[in-house]
Write a protein that holds these residues in place. Structure first.
Motif, mmCIF file in Angstrom:
data_model
loop_
_atom_site.group_PDB
_atom_site.id
_atom_site.type_symbol
_atom_site.label_atom_id
_atom_site.label_comp_id
_atom_site.label_asym_id
_atom_site.label_seq_id
_atom_site.Cartn_x
_atom_site.Cartn_y
_atom_site.Cartn_z
ATOM 1 N N CYS A 32 0.832 -1.210 0.000
ATOM 2 C CA CYS A 32 0.000 0.000 0.000
ATOM 3 C C CYS A 32 0.865 1.258 0.000
ATOM 4 N N GLU A 166 -7.440 6.270 -1.510
ATOM 5 C CA GLU A 166 -8.086 5.670 -2.689
ATOM 6 C C GLU A 166 -7.209 4.607 -3.336
ATOM 7 N N VAL A 167 -5.931 4.898 -3.495
ATOM 8 C CA VAL A 167 -5.055 3.924 -4.147
ATOM 9 C C VAL A 167 -4.821 2.715 -3.241
ATOM 10 N N CYS A 169 -7.012 1.433 -1.120
ATOM 11 C CA CYS A 169 -8.228 0.621 -1.190
ATOM 12 C C CYS A 169 -8.301 -0.164 -2.501
ATOM 13 N N ARG A 170 -7.820 0.454 -3.589
ATOM 14 C CA ARG A 170 -7.793 -0.260 -4.884
ATOM 15 C C ARG A 170 -6.745 -1.366 -4.871
ATOM 16 N N THR A 171 -5.622 -1.094 -4.248
ATOM 17 C CA THR A 171 -4.514 -2.056 -4.220
ATOM 18 C C THR A 171 -4.810 -3.225 -3.298
ATOM 19 N N PRO A 173 -8.096 -4.581 -1.146
ATOM 20 C CA PRO A 173 -9.503 -4.422 -0.750
ATOM 21 C C PRO A 173 -9.729 -4.437 0.762
ATOM 22 N N GLU A 177 -10.910 2.176 4.756
ATOM 23 C CA GLU A 177 -10.970 3.488 4.113
ATOM 24 C C GLU A 177 -10.840 4.651 5.093
#
Length: 430
Positions: A32, A166-167, A169-171, A173, A177
């Motif tokens: 992350c 944001e990145v 959470c995309r990287t 799951p 947040e």
């Protein structure tokens, strides 16, 4: 939603996020952090746009040029933020370290291991790079963080935090947040509300001016690690290498005067003052530094050729000046009679942050290092090194001038607590 409800929601979200962060592996956290670093660079234009709005706000507020410099983000500083995140990713995970281990006579095995603190509120002014630094260090140490920057940096802080979360959470799951949150209001009452929520918040770390930190410490119901101010000194001893002293003093004052480890008072031994003061005064004048000098220093400088006197911005120093952290192109100058008087001056007026002696004399250097009770004390080096990055900690969460707990630059290890784990096979206490 009222302010109380808003802050309670923020804190409750952070508490929940801290429990999820504690489940992440070292590899997941590092993945992350590296993704965050890339995202900051790839979205540099968004950060610059947000920062441009903040620069307009700062100018309208009448911030000094030095404070505006602290606020500004350009491509170089954004790259430095990303570099800091990569450095944090490369550091050992501070969580889960075995700090102590012992076996009792009854066979009970005890192990002391490092753990996250939980939820940390960080309050700071101007420098939006703190958002990335603090977010990264708290993530690596598995702490959720709530960030409250100055109102002049709100757009920059929100944009940096949004990009990072944001990145992540995309990287990953599983990344929570609400691990990194920015207080969305500039209302000062928000801090008071937030720091009353002892059921959610574990620690507060204020970074900024003395007035801010004292206000936070006085109103907070949660523990506070303080950094009141940086009144830093350089003492040029009678046996100093004067070329070295010139280089150190200039770096300590003008390399970046708006930061807490910049020199605010130059102490010069009377034996070398006639030789050293005119030289350093001329160099400082070239950088437009205002000198607030004691009577001896003013007399020495007044006797110099008129060309130097014409350049100097020279004023009498007051007792209050010696206590002041200027964060600007202003410097106190005092001539002292030996290392003992220099130490006495620092003991009276200093803030226990960073102080330096320049000398070839080892005995005097050791006396200075032993007797100056500051978080960092230097021999033949600039005070500007008091920084987490310069100390090899990666990004820095702050610099503590407290004596209990963390002291000096705070990195990952300073963001941990510990717990004891007991391994038994049926033991009961007699």
């Amino acid at each position: 939603m009222s302010l109380t409800q808003q802050m309670t929601q923020l804190a409750a979200q952070a508490k929940a996020a801290s429990r999820e962060l504690a489940k992440l592996s070292t590899g997941e956290k590092n993945t992350c952090l590296l993704a965050m670093a890339d995202a900051l660079e790839h979205q540099a234009s968004s950060i610059r746009q947000a920062n441009a709005l903040d620069m307009e706000t700062g100018a309208a507020m009448g911030l000094s040029s030095a404070m505006l410099d602290r606020l500004k983000l350009d491509d170089k500083r954004i790259s430095q933020m990303a570099k800091g995140l990569r450095e944090v990713a490369a550091l050992p995970d501070p969580i889960g370290r075995v700090l102590d281990e012992r076996v009792r006579p009854n066979g009970l095995k005890l192990r002391k291991i490092s753990t996250p603190i939980g939820v940390i509120v960080i309050i700071y002014e101007s420098r939006p790079n703190v958002t990335a630094d603090a977010g990264a260090l708290c993530l690596k140490s598995s702490n959720a963080t709530i960030l409250r920057g100055g109102k002049e940096a709100l757009n920059s802080n929100q944009t940096i935090a949004r990009i990072m979360v944001e990145v992540a959470c995309r990287t990953l799951p599983a990344f929570p947040e609400h691990a990194i949150q920015v207080v969305p209001t500039t209302d000062r009452e928000a801090i008071k509300e937030l720091l009353s929520l002892t059921q959610y918040i574990d620690l507060c770390m204020p970074r900024g001016g003395e007035a801010l930190i004292r206000a936070v410490a006085e109103s907070s119901k949660v523990p506070v690690i303080k950094h009141y101010k940086g009144v830093c000194h350089v003492y040029v001893d009678a046996e100093a290498d004067l070329k070295m002293a010139e280089k150190i003093a200039m770096n300590a004052k003008v390399q970046r005067p708006a930061v807490c480890n910049a020199m605010e008072t130059l102490l010069v031994d009377k034996a070398i003052a006639p030789q050293f003061l005119p030289v350093i005064a001329r160099k400082l004048a070239e950088k437009h530094v205002e000198l607030r000098a004691d009577e001896t220093a003013r007399s020495l400088l007044a006797s110099q050729p008129s060309t130097l006197n014409h350049q100097l911005r020279l004023k009498p120093v007051t007792d209050q000046d010696y206590y002041t952290e200027y964060n600007d192109y202003i410097l106190n100058v005092r001539v002292v009679d030996g290392v003992k008087q220099a130490i006495d001056h620092i003991s009276k007026y200093g803030s226990a942050h960073s102080d330096s002696i320049v000398t070839r004399n080892e005995a005097r250097a050791k006396q200075f290092l032993n007797e100056v009770d500051s978080a960092t004390v230097y021999w033949n080096a600039s005070t500007r090194f008091t920084d987490g990055g310069e100390f090899g900690m990666g990004a820095e969460i702050g610099i503590s001038t407290d004596k209990i707990g963390a002291r000096g630059p705070m990195g990952l290890e300073e963001l941990t607590s510990y717990k004891w784990i007991g391994f038994g096979n049926g033991q009961v206490r007699a």
